[in-house]
Structure formats: C-alpha cells, structure tokens
Design an enzyme around this catalytic site. Structure first.
Site, PDB file in Angstrom:
ATOM      1  N   ALA A   1       0.828  -1.210   0.000  1.00 11.13           N
ATOM      2  CA  ALA A   1       0.000   0.000   0.000  1.00 11.13           C
ATOM      3  C   ALA A   1       0.858   1.254   0.000  1.00 11.13           C
ATOM      4  O   ALA A   1       0.535   2.244   0.649  1.00 11.13           O
ATOM      5  CB  ALA A   1      -0.939  -0.001   1.212  1.00 11.13           C
ATOM      6  N   GLY A   2       1.953   1.204  -0.760  1.00 16.24           N
ATOM      7  CA  GLY A   2       2.699   2.431  -1.026  1.00 16.24           C
ATOM      8  C   GLY A   2       2.084   3.143  -2.213  1.00 16.24           C
ATOM      9  O   GLY A   2       0.916   2.917  -2.568  1.00 16.24           O
ATOM     10  N   GLY A   3       2.869   3.995  -2.857  1.00 17.53           N
ATOM     11  CA  GLY A   3       2.341   4.770  -3.968  1.00 17.53           C
ATOM     12  C   GLY A   3       1.834   3.911  -5.108  1.00 17.53           C
ATOM     13  O   GLY A   3       0.733   4.140  -5.635  1.00 17.53           O
TER      14      GLY A   3
ATOM     15  N   PHE B   1      16.727  19.016 -11.039  1.00 16.65           N
ATOM     16  CA  PHE B   1      17.087  17.762 -10.380  1.00 16.65           C
ATOM     17  C   PHE B   1      18.159  17.088 -11.212  1.00 16.65           C
ATOM     18  O   PHE B   1      18.283  17.323 -12.417  1.00 16.65           O
ATOM     19  CB  PHE B   1      15.855  16.855 -10.243  1.00 16.65           C
ATOM     20  CG  PHE B   1      15.582  16.446  -8.830  1.00 16.65           C
ATOM     21  CD1 PHE B   1      14.987  17.326  -7.945  1.00 16.65           C
ATOM     22  CD2 PHE B   1      15.935  15.185  -8.371  1.00 16.65           C
ATOM     23  CE1 PHE B   1      14.732  16.964  -6.628  1.00 16.65           C
ATOM     24  CE2 PHE B   1      15.686  14.801  -7.067  1.00 16.65           C
ATOM     25  CZ  PHE B   1      15.084  15.694  -6.189  1.00 16.65           C
TER      26      PHE B   1
ATOM     27  N   GLN C   1      21.228   1.520  -6.751  1.00 13.70           N
ATOM     28  CA  GLN C   1      21.649   2.922  -6.729  1.00 13.70           C
ATOM     29  C   GLN C   1      22.060   3.355  -5.324  1.00 13.70           C
ATOM     30  O   GLN C   1      21.366   3.072  -4.350  1.00 13.70           O
ATOM     31  CB  GLN C   1      20.505   3.819  -7.199  1.00 13.70           C
ATOM     32  CG  GLN C   1      20.864   5.294  -7.210  1.00 13.70           C
ATOM     33  CD  GLN C   1      19.762   6.145  -7.802  1.00 13.70           C
ATOM     34  OE1 GLN C   1      18.876   6.597  -7.105  1.00 13.70           O
ATOM     35  NE2 GLN C   1      19.809   6.329  -9.115  1.00 13.70           N
TER      36      GLN C   1
ATOM     37  N   HIS D   1      22.522   6.649  -3.323  1.00  9.56           N
ATOM     38  CA  HIS D   1      22.214   8.074  -3.349  1.00  9.56           C
ATOM     39  C   HIS D   1      23.402   8.843  -2.783  1.00  9.56           C
ATOM     40  O   HIS D   1      23.932   8.484  -1.736  1.00  9.56           O
ATOM     41  CB  HIS D   1      20.952   8.351  -2.526  1.00  9.56           C
ATOM     42  CG  HIS D   1      20.348   9.689  -2.780  1.00  9.56           C
ATOM     43  ND1 HIS D   1      20.980  10.860  -2.406  1.00  9.56           N
ATOM     44  CD2 HIS D   1      19.184  10.062  -3.366  1.00  9.56           C
ATOM     45  CE1 HIS D   1      20.209  11.889  -2.746  1.00  9.56           C
ATOM     46  NE2 HIS D   1      19.124  11.435  -3.338  1.00  9.56           N
TER      47      HIS D   1
ATOM     48  N   LEU E   1      18.488   9.946   4.415  1.00  9.33           N
ATOM     49  CA  LEU E   1      18.552  10.656   3.146  1.00  9.33           C
ATOM     50  C   LEU E   1      18.408  12.160   3.293  1.00  9.33           C
ATOM     51  O   LEU E   1      17.547  12.650   4.013  1.00  9.33           O
ATOM     52  CB  LEU E   1      17.437  10.135   2.228  1.00  9.33           C
ATOM     53  CG  LEU E   1      17.473  10.639   0.783  1.00  9.33           C
ATOM     54  CD1 LEU E   1      18.704  10.123   0.072  1.00  9.33           C
ATOM     55  CD2 LEU E   1      16.207  10.189   0.050  1.00  9.33           C
TER      56      LEU E   1
ATOM     57  N   GLU F   1      18.054  15.179  -3.063  1.00  8.55           N
ATOM     58  CA  GLU F   1      18.715  15.865  -4.165  1.00  8.55           C
ATOM     59  C   GLU F   1      18.129  17.265  -4.371  1.00  8.55           C
ATOM     60  O   GLU F   1      18.740  18.123  -5.011  1.00  8.55           O
ATOM     61  CB  GLU F   1      18.512  15.032  -5.422  1.00  8.55           C
ATOM     62  CG  GLU F   1      19.486  15.246  -6.529  1.00  8.55           C
ATOM     63  CD  GLU F   1      19.383  14.119  -7.534  1.00  8.55           C
ATOM     64  OE1 GLU F   1      19.257  14.413  -8.719  1.00  8.55           O
ATOM     65  OE2 GLU F   1      19.426  12.947  -7.124  1.00  8.55           O
TER      66      GLU F   1
ATOM     67  N   ARG G   1      22.937  10.379 -10.306  1.00  8.14           N
ATOM     68  CA  ARG G   1      23.354   9.955  -8.971  1.00  8.14           C
ATOM     69  C   ARG G   1      24.561   9.026  -8.972  1.00  8.14           C
ATOM     70  O   ARG G   1      25.399   9.084  -8.078  1.00  8.14           O
ATOM     71  CB  ARG G   1      22.165   9.284  -8.264  1.00  8.14           C
ATOM     72  CG  ARG G   1      21.099  10.275  -7.868  1.00  8.14           C
ATOM     73  CD  ARG G   1      19.875   9.590  -7.298  1.00  8.14           C
ATOM     74  NE  ARG G   1      18.895  10.581  -6.878  1.00  8.14           N
ATOM     75  CZ  ARG G   1      17.665  10.278  -6.481  1.00  8.14           C
ATOM     76  NH1 ARG G   1      17.272   9.006  -6.476  1.00  8.14           N
ATOM     77  NH2 ARG G   1      16.830  11.219  -6.107  1.00  8.14           N
TER      78      ARG G   1
ATOM     79  N   HIS H   1      20.128   3.135  -1.832  1.00  8.69           N
ATOM     80  CA  HIS H   1      18.876   3.872  -1.938  1.00  8.69           C
ATOM     81  C   HIS H   1      17.793   3.175  -2.760  1.00  8.69           C
ATOM     82  O   HIS H   1      16.641   3.134  -2.345  1.00  8.69           O
ATOM     83  CB  HIS H   1      19.172   5.244  -2.560  1.00  8.69           C
ATOM     84  CG  HIS H   1      17.987   6.137  -2.695  1.00  8.69           C
ATOM     85  ND1 HIS H   1      17.211   6.512  -1.618  1.00  8.69           N
ATOM     86  CD2 HIS H   1      17.432   6.748  -3.772  1.00  8.69           C
ATOM     87  CE1 HIS H   1      16.246   7.325  -2.014  1.00  8.69           C
ATOM     88  NE2 HIS H   1      16.337   7.466  -3.330  1.00  8.69           N
TER      89      HIS H   1
ATOM     90  N   GLU I   1       9.006  -0.149  -7.217  1.00  2.44           N
ATOM     91  CA  GLU I   1      10.390  -0.608  -7.069  1.00  2.44           C
ATOM     92  C   GLU I   1      10.515  -2.120  -7.130  1.00  2.44           C
ATOM     93  O   GLU I   1      11.573  -2.641  -7.483  1.00  2.44           O
ATOM     94  CB  GLU I   1      10.991  -0.075  -5.765  1.00  2.44           C
ATOM     95  CG  GLU I   1      12.496  -0.233  -5.689  1.00  2.44           C
ATOM     96  CD  GLU I   1      13.119   0.414  -4.462  1.00  2.44           C
ATOM     97  OE1 GLU I   1      14.336   0.256  -4.258  1.00  2.44           O
ATOM     98  OE2 GLU I   1      12.388   1.099  -3.704  1.00  2.44           O
TER      99      GLU I   1
ATOM    100  N   ARG J   1      18.726   5.046 -11.936  1.00  2.34           N
ATOM    101  CA  ARG J   1      17.486   5.824 -11.982  1.00  2.34           C
ATOM    102  C   ARG J   1      17.766   7.306 -11.755  1.00  2.34           C
ATOM    103  O   ARG J   1      18.496   7.685 -10.847  1.00  2.34           O
ATOM    104  CB  ARG J   1      16.512   5.332 -10.904  1.00  2.34           C
ATOM    105  CG  ARG J   1      15.241   6.167 -10.840  1.00  2.34           C
ATOM    106  CD  ARG J   1      14.287   5.666  -9.781  1.00  2.34           C
ATOM    107  NE  ARG J   1      14.763   5.812  -8.423  1.00  2.34           N
ATOM    108  CZ  ARG J   1      14.819   6.965  -7.746  1.00  2.34           C
ATOM    109  NH1 ARG J   1      14.462   8.095  -8.333  1.00  2.34           N
ATOM    110  NH2 ARG J   1      15.246   6.986  -6.495  1.00  2.34           N
TER     111      ARG J   1
END
Length: 579
Positions: free
Chosen positions: A16-18, A119, A239, A241, A251, A254, A285, A352, A382, A393
C-alpha cells in the site's frame, strides 16, 4: 497450529505504497479489490521520498517529454528499455495533473501553476543545460503523494487488510490465483483467492548496512516471486544516493542541490566541476556518488577520519531553505547536530534504490521468461523492472514510475479479472507458510536473526557497494552462502502468536539472503561498469558484450542460472555519457 481463514476477491494488491494505492484506485473502481499491506498505508516507504516527481509541464522553462525520455535513457546508461521510457515520460504530465486534481498541495509559482525545480540528470535540448522539471511539495513530496492517494482510496471505499504479511504467491494452471498472508495481530493464516494479483511491495535496501531504506524494505515481493521459480531482472544494479547523512545513511534529498546546494571536499573545493563540468552537482546519482567516494579515497575527505564530504547550503537565503527544504535541514540538526544555515552538512553515499526486480512489460504484466507473461500477475513500483531506470534511476523518476505503472497495473489487472475465470486453488495451498512459521517458532537453534542480518549487511557494504571487483564480489558470495547455512538453524525468541515481529524478521531475513545472492552473482558475471554497477577491474562500459539485461533463474536445488535479454532501443543509440 495457526487458524486458516479464506477470502475471495477479483483483484488483490500486495503493498500500500504509492504504486499499490494508485493501482487500487483504478482496480477498485472496476472490480472487487483488496489491498494487503504489512504496514499501515501511510507508513509505507513512498512517504520517505523527498525531492519531487518529474514531468515536462514546462510551467517554469521550456521543456518536452522527448527531452525527458532522452535524459532517462542516458541517465540509465542506455540499459533503459526505450519503449517503456517513452510511455512513462509521455504519461508523466497527466500523472501529475491527476494528483493535483486529487488534492495534492504542490508548491506554486506566483501565477498559481505547479512549481518546478532542477534535479540531477534532467536537461533541456538533449543535454544542453539543467532544466526545471521536478514538481514538488517542499521536500516531502512522497509523503504528500502517499497521504493524497490514501485519502482518495478511503473516499472510494477501497478495502485494506493492514498488517497482513504476504508470504506466498498462489499460482495454479500457470496463472495467478491468489496469495497467502500472515496476520500480525493474531498469528492467523489467510488465503486470498483472486483472479489477478498486483505486486507493489517495494525494494530490498536492507541488504546493505548504510541505507536510506526503512527497516521494512526487505524485498518480500521479489523473494516470493523468486521462490516460485520466476526470474528476477538486473538485480546487480543498485543505486547509491550521493547525499546520505554521514555514518547514518538517512537521506538528504537531491532537492538540496536542485535549490543550489554545493558539494565540497575538505579544502572547500567544488569538486563536481572536475567530474561533470556542465551540470556539476546535478549530474546523475551514480556519477555523483562515485565522485564523492573517489574524493574520500584520494584523501580529500572531511572530518576527523576524512571519510565524508560536505553539502554546503550556507550561501542560500534562509527563507529559501525554510520554504523549500524544511525537513532535510531539520534532519541535519536532529541527527548530526549541524546547523545548515551556517555549517556544511557531512554526507556520504547511501544504498537507496533497486533498479532491478520482477520483470514486467509496459502493461505491468509479470514475465516468466524474456517474452511470455504470467496471466493475472502484475507488478509496479520498485519491486518491478519494466525497465525504465536501466542501470541508474534519475531522481524524481521513482515517484513518476509508481504513479504511471501503478495506474497501468491496476487497470490491466481489473480488465483481466473482468473477463477471466478464477484458477482453481489447490487444497492445502497454505501448508508451506504454515510449515515455515511452525519451524521458526519451534526451532532451538543457536543463531539469532539480528546477528546474521548484521553480518550480511556488513559484507554487502564492504564488498558490493559503490566500488566492486571480482575479488570483493567473490568474498561477498562466500559470506552469503555461509550465512544461508547458518540461517537453517536460526531461532526466534518470541514464541507468541500476537504481534510477533521477531518471527516476521526471521522470515524477511530469508528473503534478504536470497536477494543478496542474486545481486552478487549477477554483478560477478557483468564484467563492465555501467550506471550503479562499477567494477574497478572492468572500469569501462562494454556495449558489445553487455548491452543486455541480466535474467536470473532459481534452480530446484537452489543454485542460480543467468540468462540475458536484449535491451529495447527505439531512437537513442548508446553514446559517451558526458555531463
């Protein structure tokens, strides 16, 4: 023995994330849908994303989706499937506008439009200069997306099963048939029958010690798929970060560099001018992370042990910092005791994001090999590898990915469920989960979960992080195999049924060990450097032999076989990656 309960839905969404909630909004509007999540939805890791969600809105500067596509392909070091990148970048504009219509409070320009900022890796006119493409809500964009999606799911009446750990996937007649979950509050086992399953379980950053990932990012979805004999794609690409708080990995977005923050070494030099003279601190990154690590290795690191570099915000107006970067500056004060108004912040790369994962096509359908799909099984976010991120990414493409492919996965799953019949669920399908739970609860072994997990994370940090060699990766592989042997005798202290997090951490550790092994074996076989995977013994990109995706398969005896899949190229041919 735990009680076994049964449920039936058209579509179940795991996570139930994005990505999971974006899929739920689409699926639940069409068919009967349930969302299973091991966390309360607003605690999902999407909420930790800070900097923004990119789209070529051109609200502040000239921009278009083709430039965004080029940046995504080039940033991913040309391992990006370009058909998927085109879909994502084209649909980015509507994805942002959909969130705005749902009520997301984006920062605004004086004219009232969604504001945008720079970014890393995002440029205008195919690399000419940095462009303002990131749509943001201060430095808590992911948090705002998560809250907005959850509010809309509640409004729409989406059914949530909170604190249900999905521990097995049900496949029948070669297609998805449901999932088996453990209920944290009771210790009961639940079998969910469904016509379609959408995996949206996130990454596996906890294989590393220094990571920006939450304690819960243990790769459950990838691990379940792996144990079902389905492949994982490009797992060697992880990756790091650039700006994690030194020594902690927490974190710092950026966005700090997007607002004008500068990376400096111990003598105050803006060292990124040497590594990426055109866009400097806003290079992709992987380039910034290696540059930082190289400054430290060559003796230009700051601090008593010369083991970090500095993020300098002291030249920025305080009102800009307060308006655009309130959370990350508070992190520096809280965790390091540093005042960003007047002092540079110690930073160093932190694990990350996983570029690899469960292979899917642009409809979010899971692949059983290079071309064939598993009917009724979908993945987004992800946990999935579509592959829009290639080997590295770009910042803000993750929040875009979850919205574009979460939406696509939810629609595709609902459409499939609307015409498909349910696959028969074999009797006793929960037996494997029950046996795993019972074995761990009854084990009298001497090994502890925390000790094995710590040893795993230490060897991954030491041997498979920003810089890798054949020797270091071989050492990591040997260490992982030894830890897997110890894991057979792992025991949990808590023998209870209710809220037994000790038990669940033991199960999660099994997934972490599996995924770390896949990562290391894939990295050993890739004798080149590309994106987030840098081999010091093979420092150059090798397009002749390795312009291809790694496909890892688990054999019945637990060994791993590697195969490869061609990269989809449409308009952009590989070229030297200059910034």
């Amino acid at each position: 023995m735990p009680a076994v309960k049964r449920h039936s839905y058209d579509v179940i969404i795991v996570g139930a994330g994005g990505a999971g909630m974006r899929a739920a909004l689409e699926s639940s509007a069409r068919v009967r849908t349930a969302v299973l999540t091991k966390l309360y939805p607003t605690r999902s890791h999407t909420g930790a994303a800070q900097g923004g969600m990119c789209a070529a809105l051109a609200n502040v500067e000239e921009d278009n989706w083709e430039w965004h596509t080029f940046d995504t392909v080039k940033g991913g070091d040309y391992l990006v499937d370009q058909d998927a990148a085109e879909v994502m970048c084209k649909e980015a504009i509507d994805a942002v506008l959909d969130l705005e219509k749902m009520g997301l409070p984006f920062n605004r320009t004086p004219e009232g439009r969604i504001d945008q900022r720079r970014f890393g890796g995002h440029t205008r006119n195919h690399g000419e200069a940095a462009v303002r493409r990131s749509c943001f809500a201060a430095d808590r964009t992911g948090h705002m997306i998560l809250q907005t999606l959850y509010q809309n799911c509640v409004k729409q009446g989406v059914e949530f099963f909170n604190e249900f750990y999905v521990l097995d996937l049900v496949l029948s007649e070669g297609r998805a048939a449901g999932a088996v979950a453990y209920e944290l509050a009771s210790g009961d086992i639940h079998v969910f029958e469904a016509k379609a399953v959408v995996l949206a379980t996130g990454g596996f950053g906890k294989v590393f010690k220094t990571t920006s990932n939450a304690h819960t990012l243990t790769g459950d979805g990838m691990g379940i798929v792996w144990r079902k004999g389905l492949p994982l794609e490009d797992m060697e690409f992880f990756q790091f970060h650039p700006t994690g708080l030194a020594g902690l990995g927490i974190l710092l977005s950026e966005a700090a560099r997007g607002e004008g923050g500068i990376l400096r070494n111990a003598v105050g030099e803006r060292f990124m001018e040497r590594y990426a003279p055109t866009i400097k601190d806003l290079a992709p990154r992987d380039i910034v992370a290696r540059s930082m690590a190289n400054e430290v290795r060559e003796g230009r690191g700051a601090g008593p042990n010369k083991d970090y570099v500095l993020l300098d915000l002291t030249h920025l107006p305080r009102e800009q910092i307060d308006a655009k970067l309130p959370d990350i500056t508070e992190f520096a004060r809280t965790y390091l005791g540093v005042e960003p108004y007047t002092e540079p912040v110690p930073v160093y790369p932190t694990a990350h994001y996983a570029m690899g994962g469960v292979p899917t096509n642009i409809r979010a359908e899971v692949l059983r090999n290079n071309t064939d799909v598993v009917p009724g099984l979908y993945a987004a976010g992800e946990v999935a590898c579509v592959s829009v991120h290639g080997s590295n990414r770009l910042g803000t493409n993750s929040l875009l990915d979850i919205n574009v492919f979460g939406r696509r996965g939810g629609i595709a799953a609902a459409e499939y469920a609307g015409v498909a019949t349910k696959a028969p669920v074999p009797p006793g399908v929960e037996s494997q989960v029950v046996a795993t739970v019972q074995r761990l609860l009854e084990s009298t072994g001497g090994d502890r979960v925390a000790e094995i997990r710590s040893a795993l994370q230490n060897t991954m940090d030491m041997n498979a992080q920003v810089y890798r060699t054949e020797e270091s990766l071989k050492q990591a592989e040997e260490d992982i195999l030894a830890l897997k042997a110890r894991y057979v005798n792992v025991a949990v202290t808590d023998k209870g049924k209710r809220f037994n997090s000790d038990l669940l951490e033991a199960i999660e550790l099994g997934f972490l060990l599996d995924l770390a092994e896949v990562l290391v074996i894939g990295a050993r076989a890739r004798n080149e450097s590309r994106g987030g995977h840098f081999r010091e013994d093979h420092p150059n990109r090798d397009d002749t032999n390795f312009m291809r995706h790694t496909m890892a398969y688990r054999n019945e005896d637990g060994s791993i076989t590697l195969d490869y899949k061609p990269v989809v190229q449409t308009r952009y041919q590989p070229m030297e990656r200059k910034y």
